[in-house]
Design a protein around this motif. Sequence first.
Motif, short mmCIF file in Angstrom:
data_model
loop_
_atom_site.label_atom_id
_atom_site.label_comp_id
_atom_site.label_asym_id
_atom_site.label_seq_id
_atom_site.Cartn_x
_atom_site.Cartn_y
_atom_site.Cartn_z
N VAL A 165 8.60 -3.08 2.13
CA VAL A 165 7.25 -1.83 0.72
C VAL A 165 8.50 -1.85 -0.46
N ALA A 166 7.40 -2.65 -1.35
CA ALA A 166 7.60 -2.27 -3.21
C ALA A 166 7.49 -1.06 -3.77
N ALA A 167 8.44 -0.86 -4.38
CA ALA A 167 7.74 0.56 -5.37
C ALA A 167 8.50 -0.05 -6.71
N GLN A 168 8.11 1.47 -8.06
CA GLN A 168 7.76 1.34 -9.71
C GLN A 168 8.30 2.37 -9.05
N PHE A 169 9.81 2.85 -9.54
CA PHE A 169 10.46 4.35 -10.05
C PHE A 169 10.02 4.77 -11.59
N THR A 170 10.25 6.28 -11.68
CA THR A 170 10.39 6.54 -13.14
C THR A 170 11.25 7.47 -12.67
N PRO A 171 12.63 7.75 -13.80
CA PRO A 171 13.66 8.54 -13.86
C PRO A 171 12.81 10.00 -14.16
N ILE A 172 12.92 11.06 -13.93
CA ILE A 172 12.74 12.20 -14.15
C ILE A 172 14.19 13.26 -15.14
N SER A 173 14.96 12.79 -13.99
CA SER A 173 16.26 13.66 -14.72
C SER A 173 17.54 12.46 -14.44
N SER A 174 18.96 13.06 -14.54
CA SER A 174 19.50 11.43 -14.49
C SER A 174 20.25 12.07 -12.67
N ILE A 175 19.57 12.56 -11.85
CA ILE A 175 18.95 12.13 -10.61
C ILE A 175 17.77 11.98 -9.72
N ARG A 176 16.64 12.02 -10.42
CA ARG A 176 15.62 12.14 -9.84
C ARG A 176 14.70 10.94 -10.59
N VAL A 177 14.03 10.15 -9.67
CA VAL A 177 13.21 9.56 -9.84
C VAL A 177 11.92 9.61 -9.23
N ASN A 178 10.59 9.58 -9.82
CA ASN A 178 9.93 9.59 -9.22
C ASN A 178 9.40 8.12 -8.70
N VAL A 179 8.84 8.21 -7.61
CA VAL A 179 8.47 7.09 -7.07
C VAL A 179 7.05 6.36 -5.93
N LYS A 180 6.88 5.38 -6.81
CA LYS A 180 5.12 4.94 -6.08
C LYS A 180 5.00 3.73 -5.98
N PHE A 181 4.88 4.11 -4.76
CA PHE A 181 4.64 2.71 -3.75
C PHE A 181 3.23 1.97 -4.04
N GLN A 182 3.47 0.26 -4.22
CA GLN A 182 2.75 -0.34 -5.28
C GLN A 182 2.59 -1.61 -4.11
N ARG A 183 3.23 -2.24 -2.99
CA ARG A 183 2.98 -3.50 -2.54
C ARG A 183 3.53 -2.49 -0.82
N PHE A 184 3.49 -3.73 0.01
CA PHE A 184 3.68 -3.31 1.51
C PHE A 184 2.69 -4.98 2.47
N VAL A 185 4.32 -5.52 3.35
CA VAL A 185 4.49 -7.05 2.74
C VAL A 185 5.05 -6.88 4.59
N VAL A 186 4.63 -7.30 5.94
CA VAL A 186 4.59 -7.47 6.90
C VAL A 186 4.55 -9.02 7.58
#
Length: 193
Positions: free
Chosen positions: A108-129
């Motif tokens: 699973v591939a995801a894009q992340f966005t930093p929210i603070s110095s320890i937290r990232v939001n993660v949005k899942f984008q692609r699934f390969v099996v």
Amino acid sequence: MIYKDDLIRAIANTNRGLLASDTDNAAILSAIARLEDRNPTPNPLEAPALLEGNWRLLYTTSSELLGIDRFPLYRLGDIYQCIRLQERKIYNIAQLQGLPYLEGLVSVAAQFTPISSIRVNVKFQRFVVGLQRLLNYQNPTQFIQALESPQKFLALDSNIQTDRQGWLDITYLDETLRIGRGNVGSVFVLSKT
């Protein structure tokens, strides 16, 4: 560091959490909390040299990840989380061991966005099996390069069309170990490869 050694010993025979009893999990979570209290990198997103790279999962409480072990005729192999800071991407790669020449792979591939110095939001984008041989899988780095190229895979390869988003806190980071806590209460302990 004694607390780090305690944690490594506690998770050693749990097969990433698959074999952990409730008692084991309680002891492991306690060891994790003690180590988090001594985090040498309080702002992990500001430490790219430590954070960037391929990380192998040592332990998790994530039923979603551990559930991959339920595939018929397969058992869960190594699981990697690969962080590419410049691209702001995370790649989760789970190897499946099975019949010879039929080893599998779930990614699973995801894009992340930093929210603070320890937290990232993660949005899942692609699934390969698919099967490792048909994906020409050699290692996580090579596979990520192939994922980002225009080549097509002989596999189930689909974009994830959802607003599903999560977050991840990086609660401990040093040169060889990373601990994260996710939005659904899951804990992840990983070692740098």
